[in-house]
Design a protein around this motif. Sequence first.
Motif, mmCIF file in Angstrom:
data_model
loop_
_atom_site.group_PDB
_atom_site.id
_atom_site.type_symbol
_atom_site.label_atom_id
_atom_site.label_comp_id
_atom_site.label_asym_id
_atom_site.label_seq_id
_atom_site.Cartn_x
_atom_site.Cartn_y
_atom_site.Cartn_z
ATOM 1 N N PHE A 6 -13.781 -8.664 6.877
ATOM 2 C CA PHE A 6 -13.476 -7.378 6.251
ATOM 3 C C PHE A 6 -12.551 -7.586 5.075
ATOM 4 C CE2 PHE A 6 -14.279 -6.750 10.747
ATOM 5 C CZ PHE A 6 -15.227 -5.750 10.754
ATOM 6 N N SER A 7 -12.727 -6.714 4.067
ATOM 7 C CA SER A 7 -11.839 -6.750 2.907
ATOM 8 C C SER A 7 -11.742 -5.335 2.355
ATOM 9 C CB SER A 7 -12.381 -7.709 1.837
ATOM 10 O OG SER A 7 -11.563 -7.660 0.680
ATOM 11 N N TRP A 8 -10.466 -4.797 2.248
ATOM 12 C CA TRP A 8 -10.229 -3.438 1.749
ATOM 13 C C TRP A 8 -9.626 -3.502 0.359
ATOM 14 C CZ3 TRP A 8 -11.346 1.177 4.200
ATOM 15 C CH2 TRP A 8 -11.729 1.098 5.552
ATOM 16 N N THR A 9 -9.990 -2.542 -0.481
ATOM 17 C CA THR A 9 -9.329 -2.347 -1.767
ATOM 18 C C THR A 9 -9.047 -0.867 -1.921
ATOM 19 O OG1 THR A 9 -11.446 -2.121 -2.919
ATOM 20 C CG2 THR A 9 -10.490 -4.326 -2.847
ATOM 21 N N GLY A 10 -7.954 -0.531 -2.613
ATOM 22 C CA GLY A 10 -7.587 0.874 -2.784
ATOM 23 C C GLY A 10 -6.215 1.007 -3.425
ATOM 24 N N PRO A 11 -5.741 2.243 -3.569
ATOM 25 C CA PRO A 11 -4.488 2.482 -4.314
ATOM 26 C C PRO A 11 -3.267 1.803 -3.718
ATOM 27 C CG PRO A 11 -5.732 4.516 -4.075
ATOM 28 C CD PRO A 11 -6.385 3.522 -3.210
ATOM 29 N N SER A 12 -3.108 1.855 -2.381
ATOM 30 C CA SER A 12 -1.873 1.303 -1.804
ATOM 31 C C SER A 12 -2.111 0.953 -0.349
ATOM 32 C CB SER A 12 -0.716 2.308 -1.918
ATOM 33 O OG SER A 12 0.473 1.787 -1.348
ATOM 34 N N ILE A 13 -2.416 -0.336 -0.108
ATOM 35 C CA ILE A 13 -2.614 -0.829 1.259
ATOM 36 C C ILE A 13 -1.323 -1.515 1.681
ATOM 37 C CG2 ILE A 13 -3.986 -2.358 2.730
ATOM 38 C CD1 ILE A 13 -6.286 -1.987 0.749
ATOM 39 N N ILE A 14 -0.736 -1.005 2.747
ATOM 40 C CA ILE A 14 0.539 -1.579 3.211
ATOM 41 C C ILE A 14 0.275 -2.838 4.020
ATOM 42 C CG2 ILE A 14 2.576 -1.140 4.645
ATOM 43 C CD1 ILE A 14 2.335 1.793 3.934
ATOM 44 N N SER A 15 -0.726 -2.805 4.910
ATOM 45 C CA SER A 15 -1.016 -3.952 5.770
ATOM 46 C C SER A 15 -2.472 -3.865 6.235
ATOM 47 C CB SER A 15 -0.071 -3.981 6.988
ATOM 48 O OG SER A 15 -0.264 -2.825 7.797
ATOM 49 N N GLY A 16 -2.956 -5.040 6.727
ATOM 50 C CA GLY A 16 -4.297 -5.079 7.325
ATOM 51 C C GLY A 16 -5.434 -4.999 6.335
ATOM 52 N N SER A 17 -5.257 -5.519 5.101
ATOM 53 C CA SER A 17 -6.334 -5.415 4.115
ATOM 54 C C SER A 17 -7.549 -6.257 4.494
ATOM 55 C CB SER A 17 -5.818 -5.838 2.734
ATOM 56 O OG SER A 17 -5.388 -7.201 2.760
ATOM 57 N N ASN A 18 -7.395 -7.250 5.392
ATOM 58 C CA ASN A 18 -8.503 -8.087 5.836
ATOM 59 C C ASN A 18 -8.900 -7.788 7.273
ATOM 60 O OD1 ASN A 18 -8.805 -9.540 3.391
ATOM 61 N ND2 ASN A 18 -7.036 -10.814 3.926
ATOM 62 N N THR A 19 -8.509 -6.590 7.739
ATOM 63 C CA THR A 19 -8.908 -6.151 9.074
ATOM 64 C C THR A 19 -9.763 -4.902 8.922
ATOM 65 O OG1 THR A 19 -7.004 -4.700 9.419
ATOM 66 C CG2 THR A 19 -6.721 -7.037 9.962
ATOM 67 N N SER A 20 -10.261 -4.433 10.044
ATOM 68 C CA SER A 20 -11.072 -3.216 9.996
ATOM 69 C C SER A 20 -10.213 -1.955 9.939
ATOM 70 C CB SER A 20 -11.996 -3.164 11.215
ATOM 71 O OG SER A 20 -11.231 -3.135 12.406
ATOM 72 N N THR A 21 -8.882 -2.066 10.198
ATOM 73 C CA THR A 21 -8.011 -0.868 10.262
ATOM 74 C C THR A 21 -6.751 -1.098 9.446
ATOM 75 O OG1 THR A 21 -7.047 -1.731 12.316
ATOM 76 C CG2 THR A 21 -8.892 -0.174 12.522
ATOM 77 N N PRO A 22 -6.839 -0.980 8.121
ATOM 78 C CA PRO A 22 -5.631 -1.148 7.310
ATOM 79 C C PRO A 22 -4.754 0.112 7.365
ATOM 80 C CG PRO A 22 -7.450 -0.580 5.910
ATOM 81 C CD PRO A 22 -8.017 -0.699 7.287
ATOM 82 N N VAL A 23 -3.480 -0.063 6.991
ATOM 83 C CA VAL A 23 -2.514 1.047 6.920
ATOM 84 C C VAL A 23 -2.244 1.320 5.445
ATOM 85 C CG1 VAL A 23 -0.195 1.849 7.522
ATOM 86 C CG2 VAL A 23 -1.497 0.437 9.134
ATOM 87 N N ASP A 24 -2.368 2.621 5.025
ATOM 88 C CA ASP A 24 -2.226 3.007 3.625
ATOM 89 C C ASP A 24 -1.236 4.164 3.533
ATOM 90 O OD1 ASP A 24 -4.735 1.407 2.720
ATOM 91 O OD2 ASP A 24 -5.444 2.696 4.350
ATOM 92 N N ASP A 25 -0.602 4.243 2.355
ATOM 93 C CA ASP A 25 0.400 5.314 2.208
ATOM 94 C C ASP A 25 0.157 6.177 0.977
ATOM 95 O OD1 ASP A 25 1.062 3.564 0.222
ATOM 96 O OD2 ASP A 25 3.179 3.342 0.772
ATOM 97 N N GLN A 26 -0.958 6.002 0.277
ATOM 98 C CA GLN A 26 -1.238 6.813 -0.899
ATOM 99 C C GLN A 26 -2.643 7.403 -0.784
ATOM 100 O OE1 GLN A 26 0.765 7.596 -3.421
ATOM 101 N NE2 GLN A 26 2.465 6.410 -2.543
ATOM 102 N N PRO A 27 -2.790 8.693 -1.154
ATOM 103 C CA PRO A 27 -4.140 9.260 -1.180
ATOM 104 C C PRO A 27 -4.985 8.536 -2.236
ATOM 105 C CG PRO A 27 -2.483 10.986 -1.277
ATOM 106 C CD PRO A 27 -1.746 9.701 -1.503
ATOM 107 N N GLY A 28 -6.284 8.617 -2.086
ATOM 108 C CA GLY A 28 -7.199 8.008 -3.048
ATOM 109 C C GLY A 28 -8.441 7.464 -2.357
ATOM 110 N N THR A 29 -9.201 6.733 -3.148
ATOM 111 C CA THR A 29 -10.454 6.168 -2.630
ATOM 112 C C THR A 29 -10.240 4.715 -2.240
ATOM 113 O OG1 THR A 29 -11.771 7.639 -4.022
ATOM 114 C CG2 THR A 29 -12.870 5.677 -3.169
ATOM 115 N N TYR A 30 -10.621 4.387 -1.014
ATOM 116 C CA TYR A 30 -10.506 3.032 -0.487
ATOM 117 C C TYR A 30 -11.920 2.517 -0.172
ATOM 118 C CZ TYR A 30 -5.517 3.838 -0.121
ATOM 119 O OH TYR A 30 -4.209 4.101 -0.411
ATOM 120 N N ILE A 31 -12.155 1.246 -0.520
ATOM 121 C CA ILE A 31 -13.491 0.646 -0.329
ATOM 122 C C ILE A 31 -13.371 -0.488 0.684
ATOM 123 C CG2 ILE A 31 -15.410 -0.594 -1.428
ATOM 124 C CD1 ILE A 31 -14.676 0.813 -4.024
#
Length: 730
Positions: free
Chosen positions: A510-535
Amino acid sequence: MFKHFSSGIATPTTTAPVTYTWSGPGIVSGSNTSTITVNQGGVYTLTLTNILNSCTSIITNSVTNDNAPVTPTTAASSTITCNTTTVNMTATVGAGTYTYNWSGPGIVGTNTLSSATSSLGGTYTVIVTNTTNGCVGTETLTVNSSTTVPTGVAINPPTFTLSCSTPTTALTATAVGASTYSWIAPATGAIISGGTSATAGINGPGNYSVVVTGTNGCSAAAAISAVSPNTLAPTFVLSNSSPSITCLTASPTVSINVTSTVGIGSYSWSPSSGISGSATGSVVTFTTAGTYTGVITATNGCQSNAIVTVASATNSPTFVAGTATASPLSCSNPTTIISPVYTPTTDITFVWSGPGIVGSTIGSSVAVNQNGTYSVIVTNTVTGCSSNSLTVVVVGTTIPPLLNVSSTSSVGLGCSPTNSTNILTANATPTNVSYNWNTSATTPTILVTTAGVYTVIITDPATSCTTSVTYTVDNNTTVPTATSVATSVIPCGASTATLNGGSPDPGVIFSWTGPSIISGSNTSTPVDDQPGTYILTVTNPTTGCTSTSTVTLINGVPTASFTPDVTTGFAPQVVNFTNLSSPSATVFTWTFGDGNSSSTTSPSNTYSVAGSYTVMMIGSSGLCSDTAYAFITIEDGFSIEIPNVFTPNDDNVNDVFTIKSTGVKEIQLQVFNRWGQLMYDFTGAKAAWDGITSNGEKATDGTYFYFVIATGFDSTKEPVKKNGSLGLYR
């Protein structure tokens, strides 16, 4: 030979008549004409004379002789004899081009060449023609013949009787023209001397003859000389009159049994060098081929000779050189035939041996399907002699070449740059083979861009043998499945949110991209703190294939919004509401202004009573909420009412013909009198007629007819059409 000439020369005066006078050594005719005939070479002079003025002109012509005679010379190669049955005749002429024609009693073959063949003596003629000038020469040739046979052949004495005192005698041949002699003995006798001379010594009874031959090779046979047997000589019988030394036994024997009216005193066989054992008995054994004479002596002193010719039959069969060959083996020639030619051709048997014999091993030929050395034992069934000297080496092979196919990708066709195409390589042994893929390629390697089954056939040019291998290129371009919710919310009052992604395919990354990923960008369940579009990108690490899923993260404070599909209408009116609230709004409360309410996301409401209504929707998320409004206007439904009489007398009571309507957008009104004349025509929202015609006059009392077309606000409904009678009374 004659030659013709024409003057062909213009005279001094072409208009005046002329005379011709020729002179020369061989004029035959035409001496006073323009053309003469001559028969000799030389200089000829023409004198032209103008008979009007006696003027002359002299012209000379030279004639060259071309009439040399043809004088062929002929010769015969030899004399025709019994040994030389034909001779060659030739005709020789000088330089030039000639034709020939031979004739005579015994020409064999063509007679139109410079030489001819004769088979009979006699006179022959050849006619030779010079093709240039037509001159002909003839020559004769005598071919001598000597085919006379010797004459007067006789044998002296013509008869003779053998006795004990004269067991042999001499016979003498006489003949005219004889040069050689050849004596012939009967089976019961023998020529003991002088077999090729005029006098021959003979031994044994029977009819003797002689063939005499002259110097010309012609032969004649003599009359028979009858030699009678010695009646007192011992008689005998040979157990084998034609013995042969063969390979069937090591020491062949011949037994001679003697029976006679008198007793036998002794036996003496010679030559002893070819006899094994006793040479003085009634049984004798021969070891060497040749002619043997046995002298059999009776007790009365008389003798008889037993002549035995022992043949040798110990030669082994042989094969004709160059016939024992075999074409090389190959896949186009999987079986080859070895077929020698033997001497003798009959009474022989065969036994073949070798590594790859197909079918019978006892025929004169053999079929084989393996390379190696093949041998045959050939046996003469009459003599028992064998030969095993024939060996044939067969070369070639029917073994197919070795082949395997390798690929640059172990997974087939994938999505990564390293496996999006495959290179298939056909590995062959030997290497000098030809290639034929089912893609029509003829190279050892092919580039594959499509999954499927690929077949390559290789052919060894040396053997024509082929091998094929099928290789399956799998399609591994199926992308993994990326799963996630379309929208996630940062809850009201919280600062982060966890996105929920995943895939049912095992082993993916898994790989996540988006406005603000705090943790878990290479997991299926990342933690984010900014609204926006995440892929979310899901990758199969084996094939390189990827898929994506988009998640919209929104703030948890809701925004309420909606739209009705209509804002005005006629009762009963259904209004559908589309919820446009922010995704964070999850709970909805609707009031429609007519006492009805709903808690669904996008409800609908039916307004049955005309009026103005305020619609309110509250969108909530936890403790947070927002409110949105809309306004709906409902009018009465479509209706139309038409009176049938009016009194336009200005008493303010029923003075106007008025059409009452609701929900009507437009009315078309036409009024006609009883004669069909148009009295009034009106189009508008509210239709009425005050009894005044279109030309401004008052309509008279009476009955009129109206036609009404009413169109409502609902465009989906057809206009309403009405007609009827109207009474007008003033």
